[in-house]
Design an enzyme around this catalytic site. Sequence first.
Site, PDB file in Angstrom:
ATOM      1  N   GLU A 158     -59.598 -41.735 -33.168  1.00 31.70           N
ATOM      2  CA  GLU A 158     -58.818 -40.507 -32.905  1.00 31.70           C
ATOM      3  C   GLU A 158     -59.339 -39.341 -33.757  1.00 31.70           C
ATOM      4  OE1 GLU A 158     -53.874 -39.590 -33.774  1.00 31.70           O
ATOM      5  OE2 GLU A 158     -54.812 -41.219 -34.783  1.00 31.70           O
ATOM      6  N   GLU A 165     -45.017 -40.074 -31.204  1.00 32.86           N
ATOM      7  CA  GLU A 165     -45.645 -39.978 -32.628  1.00 32.86           C
ATOM      8  C   GLU A 165     -45.369 -38.692 -33.077  1.00 32.86           C
ATOM      9  OE1 GLU A 165     -49.155 -41.480 -35.088  1.00 32.86           O
ATOM     10  OE2 GLU A 165     -49.706 -39.863 -33.916  1.00 32.86           O
TER      11      GLU A 165
END
Length: 267
Positions: free
Chosen positions: A153, A250
């Site tokens: 990420e 998220e």
Amino acid sequence: MKWNEFVVSANLSLLFAELPYAERFRAAAEAGFTAVETWWPFAEAVPAGREVDELLQAIEASGLRLTGLNFFAGDMAGGERGVACRPERVEELTASTAVLLRIAEATGCRHFNLLHGQLDLEGDVELQHRTAVGAYRRAAEAVAAVGGTVLVEPLARGLNGSYPLTTHTEVLELVDEAGVPGLSLLLDTFHLGMNGVDVPAAVEASAGRIGHVQVADVRDRHEPGSGELDWDAIAAALRRAGYDGVVGAEYRPAGGTVAGLGWLDPA
């Protein structure tokens, strides 16, 4: 484009934060979610067996699928963003991976986010880079035993210290350097958007290499529709790119979690 056309998982490290962690699974099920994901849910790299049992019991009792789990990432509350690049943390990460695999085997979870970690800019940066590449290789080999994928990420500049991965391009370069199966991009709309990346263009440029998607708006990391991003364009780009995986919610709800779920099925 309605986002409920995708399987959307509730990230319980941010959603339902008004409740104790163990109660968030039931709350997510009651709100209509069928899947959840979470950051490393323990304070330690190797928690007591009782703590793992309690997590597994909460998941099972909720009837939800666990579709995403972070590797141990250090002291996130204290500002750490992973330990993969740190030579002195290799054994700690390895030990925690055994716990992650136990959870994977019990739940069927197959996507695992391994945060790179912040560089010690006063140390040997090249050694830290090699350590991170080795950590991603070992993680991919470990989760291959359960058919898993390790996610890589990029994070937002200015919010995550000396974290070196800030774009999808940088992530894919690292994945190519590691050169092993089972590594994919975690495309997070908030982090890319905060870094000035054209998110729909990033989706299309990364087609076939996206292992997971997480959504939050720019600039306050609230629910989609609360900020600057073009959500219709992002959803359309995902469809054109052939993405049919899970989308992780998220974000930090602007108000109550349930009150902010209208983006999933707008009128």
